[in-house]
Design an enzyme around this catalytic site. Sequence first.
Site, PDB file in Angstrom:
ATOM      1  CD  GLU B  60      -1.685  -2.402   1.591  1.00 60.83           C
ATOM      2  OE1 GLU B  60      -0.518  -2.596   1.986  1.00 60.83           O
ATOM      3  OE2 GLU B  60      -2.533  -3.322   1.539  1.00 60.83           O
ATOM      4  CG  HIS B 129     -10.146  -7.349   7.655  1.00 59.29           C
ATOM      5  ND1 HIS B 129      -9.172  -7.885   8.451  1.00 59.29           N
ATOM      6  CD2 HIS B 129      -9.777  -7.616   6.375  1.00 59.29           C
ATOM      7  CE1 HIS B 129      -8.245  -8.467   7.688  1.00 59.29           C
ATOM      8  NE2 HIS B 129      -8.588  -8.310   6.427  1.00 59.29           N
TER       9      HIS B 129
END
Lengths: 312, 327
Positions: B60, B129
């Site tokens: 990322e 998450h």
Amino acid sequence: MLTGFYTMMVRIRKVEENLMEVFSRGEIPGFLHVSIGQEAAPAAVCAHLNANDCISTTHRGHGWAVAKGIEIRRAMAELFGKREGFCLGRSGSMHLADAGIGIMGANGIVGGGIPIAAGAAFAAQYKKTDHVAVATFGEGATGEGAFHEAMNFAAIRRLPMVFVCENNGWAEFSPKSVHMPVESVTSRALAYDIPAVSVSNKVVEIYEAAGEAVRRARKGKGPSLLEIRCDRWYGHYVGDAQKYRGKEKVEEAMAKDCIADFEAELIKGKVLRRKDLDRIRAEVSAEVEDAVNFARQCTYPDVSEMLEGLYV
Amino acid sequence: MKETRYIFAIKEAMEEEMDRDENVFLIGEDVGLAGGSFGASKGLYEKFGPERVVDTPISELGFTSLAAGAASCGLRPIVEIMFMDFVTCAMDSIVNQIAKMRYMFGNQYTVPVVVRMPEGGGLNAGPQHSQCLEAWFAHVPGLKVVMAATPHDVKGLLKASIRDDNPVIFIENKTLHAMKGMAAEADEDVVLPLGKADVKLQGSDVTIVTASRMVHESLKAARILEQEGISAEVVDLMTIQPWDRKTVFDSVAKTHRLVVAHEAVKQFGFGAEIAAAAAEEILDELDAPVMRVGAPFAPASYSLEKYYVPSADDVVSAVKSTLERTL
């Protein structure tokens, strides 16, 4: 060309010597990181680049900005924190940038600029130009994920870029033995199947190796890594007494001078005579002193400009 | 207008913008061949090819900073972060680089990067998450932060974000992906303004300021309250930074009571900013303390999620609480 290398190396050194002086006098604030002893790499690598090619530099990046062609007067104004600087006095030394000639900015985050340069290479590939991007960094940055992530992606997409590592043996205050299990950063490139060479701190040697890497990138054959084995004369920042390093080691580093060595070669090869070298040094000194005086006369930004341009 | 789903509206926005401007490209994990982890880019790889729909390694930081570099060279990247939680790996890129490049370099660069990511619970996906981290980004000068609640809004706001020359953190919501609703067709080219809130329901007794999934919980709460004779106005901020002070304050000037509802942890959430701004600027309009609705100060629990994620009932309680009290 050899005269050009010499002039550029002297220009970089004069800029930084002047900066140390004005910094010590308190004329410029903040942090100052100089690259004295490492002038050969930017002079050699940037000789292959043009204004459309982008570079990302580091906190120790004055040399790269100068070699890429930054106007010394406005660069100096920026370091003085003046409005006439390239970044309106907002960046100082640590974020010096000139978008007009592809200097994407010095980065205060170690390794931070490497994937940004990869982005410039991506844009060059996307737009089907023959521009290349060069990420410059020290071996200390190769401990950062940003370095590895950029190398990985650049290799996968065959980005037109060159990773240029100035391996000066020090990551801030820590020696290589503390932060690198491999002797050379070229070993790290193996993992990404990126061709890599390591060269000494000699300007011509660097120029030849960089030429091959830049040509390879320009032809669309993908990234390369170039390591320059050099020495950092001064500490991490100006004012760092380097007690962690020891006087002898510092003297040893300062004995290796890429500019003095090159002068000797130029004289031996009868390329330039002593008086030519003196003339070049005098001209460059005058140029840099003029820039310092210009910067002194520039104006500080007004507090009313604080929020200007934060958003488009 | 046509009926679609939230996730398809995201795809349509990207597709229409990529059709319109060849400098727009999409980059992220699994966005190409796989069509996106949640299917947001299904078909785009086949249409635009690997040059413009760019699959990446799982990195990322690397691809977000790459987008920053590409944007400063004239491209307009859309970065997809698979789950908002994973954006933490790209914080240097967003906070130190993207947010500052324009200002720090003296306005020499524009950095039109859109970083898209879905937030929120609802899938029992656990602590790593399910987070809602919009307040982090709203705290960083240089960024805009957008949150979309409906198919219509997600399309119009995403198109606006892609066209905006500033970096935009674009927050979607996983539980809304399957939501059906009307959205504009390509030829209508609806682009919603950033920084403008939308009054989703008119009311007179209390203002509920909210965003994303909590817009729907707030609307549900308003229906419950209506049965008890309480009229709630629901203001969907849509843009968290910069947020629409005028719409919020005008609404409070009408209702004199304010509740702020978000899914993020209550402490230091965007509700705190709005409550503080109301106290600073329009205290005289308030008849009661401002109430906030948010998740408890704990990570999202895998098994206790249904008690963790704020619901319409929590909004109802907060509204009743503010109605029972006076300043």
